[in-house]
Design a protein around this motif. Sequence first.
Motif, PDB file in Angstrom:
ATOM      1  N   SER A 121       0.804  -1.179   0.089  1.00 45.70           N
ATOM      2  CA  SER A 121       0.051  -0.182  -0.025  1.00 45.70           C
ATOM      3  C   SER A 121       0.993   1.300  -0.043  1.00 45.70           C
ATOM      4  O   SER A 121       0.403   2.330  -0.421  1.00 45.70           O
ATOM      5  N   ASN A 210       0.901   0.814  15.288  1.00 41.11           N
ATOM      6  CA  ASN A 210       0.095   1.677  14.761  1.00 41.11           C
ATOM      7  C   ASN A 210      -0.849   2.202  15.968  1.00 41.11           C
ATOM      8  O   ASN A 210      -1.947   1.284  16.451  1.00 41.11           O
ATOM      9  N   TYR A 243       7.030   4.413  13.151  1.00 37.20           N
ATOM     10  CA  TYR A 243       5.991   3.497  12.339  1.00 37.20           C
ATOM     11  C   TYR A 243       5.991   3.791  10.970  1.00 37.20           C
ATOM     12  O   TYR A 243       5.452   4.766  10.523  1.00 37.20           O
ATOM     13  N   GLY A 245       4.773   1.326   8.712  1.00 36.58           N
ATOM     14  CA  GLY A 245       3.700   0.859   7.965  1.00 36.58           C
ATOM     15  C   GLY A 245       4.092  -0.296   6.979  1.00 36.58           C
ATOM     16  O   GLY A 245       3.360  -0.636   6.268  1.00 36.58           O
ATOM     17  N   SER A 246       5.502  -0.297   6.964  1.00 38.46           N
ATOM     18  CA  SER A 246       5.666  -1.435   6.153  1.00 38.46           C
ATOM     19  C   SER A 246       6.541  -2.495   6.919  1.00 38.46           C
ATOM     20  O   SER A 246       7.725  -2.086   7.581  1.00 38.46           O
ATOM     21  N   MET A 247       6.275  -3.743   7.117  1.00 37.84           N
ATOM     22  CA  MET A 247       6.998  -4.541   8.175  1.00 37.84           C
ATOM     23  C   MET A 247       8.458  -4.662   7.981  1.00 37.84           C
ATOM     24  O   MET A 247       9.378  -4.471   9.004  1.00 37.84           O
ATOM     25  N   TYR A 263       2.798  -5.706  16.638  1.00 38.67           N
ATOM     26  CA  TYR A 263       1.346  -5.719  15.747  1.00 38.67           C
ATOM     27  C   TYR A 263       0.516  -6.837  16.732  1.00 38.67           C
ATOM     28  O   TYR A 263       0.423  -7.793  16.304  1.00 38.67           O
ATOM     29  N   LYS A 273      -2.723  -9.105  12.746  1.00 40.13           N
ATOM     30  CA  LYS A 273      -3.134  -8.800  11.264  1.00 40.13           C
ATOM     31  C   LYS A 273      -1.988  -9.596  10.507  1.00 40.13           C
ATOM     32  O   LYS A 273      -2.285 -10.034   9.367  1.00 40.13           O
ATOM     33  N   LEU A 274      -0.678  -9.679  10.979  1.00 39.21           N
ATOM     34  CA  LEU A 274       0.283 -10.286  10.015  1.00 39.21           C
ATOM     35  C   LEU A 274       0.248 -11.770  10.074  1.00 39.21           C
ATOM     36  O   LEU A 274      -0.325 -12.422  10.799  1.00 39.21           O
TER      37      LEU A 274
HETATM   38  P1  P6P Z   1      -1.466  -1.210   9.374  1.00 39.58           P
HETATM   39  C1  P6P Z   1       1.581  -3.808   5.128  1.00 39.58           C
HETATM   40  O1  P6P Z   1       0.307  -3.763   4.628  1.00 39.58           O
HETATM   41  C2  P6P Z   1       1.644  -4.913   6.273  1.00 39.58           C
HETATM   42  O2  P6P Z   1       1.210  -6.329   5.961  1.00 39.58           O
HETATM   43  C3  P6P Z   1       2.903  -4.678   6.855  1.00 39.58           C
HETATM   44  O3  P6P Z   1       4.015  -4.600   6.023  1.00 39.58           O
HETATM   45  C4  P6P Z   1       2.747  -3.881   7.976  1.00 39.58           C
HETATM   46  O4  P6P Z   1       3.606  -3.889   9.149  1.00 39.58           O
HETATM   47  C5  P6P Z   1       1.505  -3.676   8.378  1.00 39.58           C
HETATM   48  O5  P6P Z   1       0.573  -4.547   7.371  1.00 39.58           O
HETATM   49  C6  P6P Z   1       0.609  -2.342   8.635  1.00 39.58           C
HETATM   50  O6  P6P Z   1      -0.583  -2.498   8.896  1.00 39.58           O
HETATM   51  O7  P6P Z   1      -2.688  -1.843  10.108  1.00 39.58           O
HETATM   52  O8  P6P Z   1      -0.715  -0.740  10.472  1.00 39.58           O
HETATM   53  O9  P6P Z   1      -1.628  -0.440   8.129  1.00 39.58           O
END
Ligand code: P6P
Length: 340
Positions: A121, A210, A243, A245-247, A263, A273-274
């Motif tokens: 994203s 986040n 943060y 937003g890219s792991m 997370y 989520k991951l």
């Molecule tokens: P949020 C990116 O879409 C991802 O899978 C990981 O790279 C990142 O750490 C996480 O989701 C970000 O999620 O909910 O904080 O936008």
Amino acid sequence: MALKTLGQFIIEKQADFPYAKGELSRLLRDIGIAAKVINREVNKAGLADILGENGDHNVQGEAQKKLDVYADEQFIEALSRGGECCYIASEEHEEGIDLTKRSISTKGKYMVCMDPLDGSSNIDLNVSVGSIFSIYRRKDPEQPMNTAEILQFGHEQVAAGYIIYGSSTMLVYTTGKGVNGFTLDPSIGEFCLSHPNMRIPEEGNTYSVNEGNYLKFPQYIKDYIKYCQMEDLATDRPYTSRYIGSMVADLHRTLIIGGIFLYPETSNYPSGKLRLLYECNPMAFIIEQAGGMALSGQQRVLTIKPTHLHQRTPIIIGSTNMVRKVQEFMTRDQDTSELL
Ligand code: P6P
């Protein structure tokens, strides 16, 4: 100091895998080749019409951007051509891909879980994105390929790594004998050893979560975030919040300077989520190999028994002392709730 390429390094470390006769080395080189091709497209994404969405959606229901699809195709192509890989589980495919049906991969002894382009994203925002891979060895290569074979514990990984397409492009991987980082030198098109024997500091002063989910976090996470923000010079607090937003980018920073990435489970993501197979397990293997810790609740991420390809897990990962501090809050929270 003379440059040492990824290929030279892998051959040098061949002795590390007594049972392999070069297959894992070839597999790692195949991944490096795909990474270079993807890097070329990621770097010019703003120019080509490859940006934007191609209308399809992946298993996560997320709009699939063309670069995701491109990256997925490049890894599948490189792994199929190499012949060492017999099965691929990819974030971009609901079902696994059985390569034994393609003649050249019938002898492949390795299986790869991958997130071809994690953090996608962020692509249109020119923020660092990454590819993540996790490699398992088939338990019984003589038997017909059974997709359940890839559902192995994270501690059974034979190798794991990521590529970060950032201000420079790096490939970082482990085969269970430490972590090494390679930086792509575009002038020669080679990944060169730039970060030998990477170690994560035991302590850090950066926390990465986040905070938009704050109200949905369990109490122990809320308590820990407040702990990070409190003034205490003796423990270098308040910490800095970072943060991306890219792991891959958040964990690469954590590996280099120390810190903690969280997370956690939330009310809308009760299992986090991951994804276990191609985000949390490979990153947990790398961080543990660099001297850090990776937990899901009170257990090591690497001891979770996978049940399906796209299962999610909460994760708390980074500098050992910081992960242990979160564990203290978790235990206290559990003890308190047991008293109520
Ligand atoms: P949020 C990116 O879409 C991802 O899978 C990981 O790279 C990142 O750490 C996480 O989701 C970000 O999620 O909910 O904080 O936008």
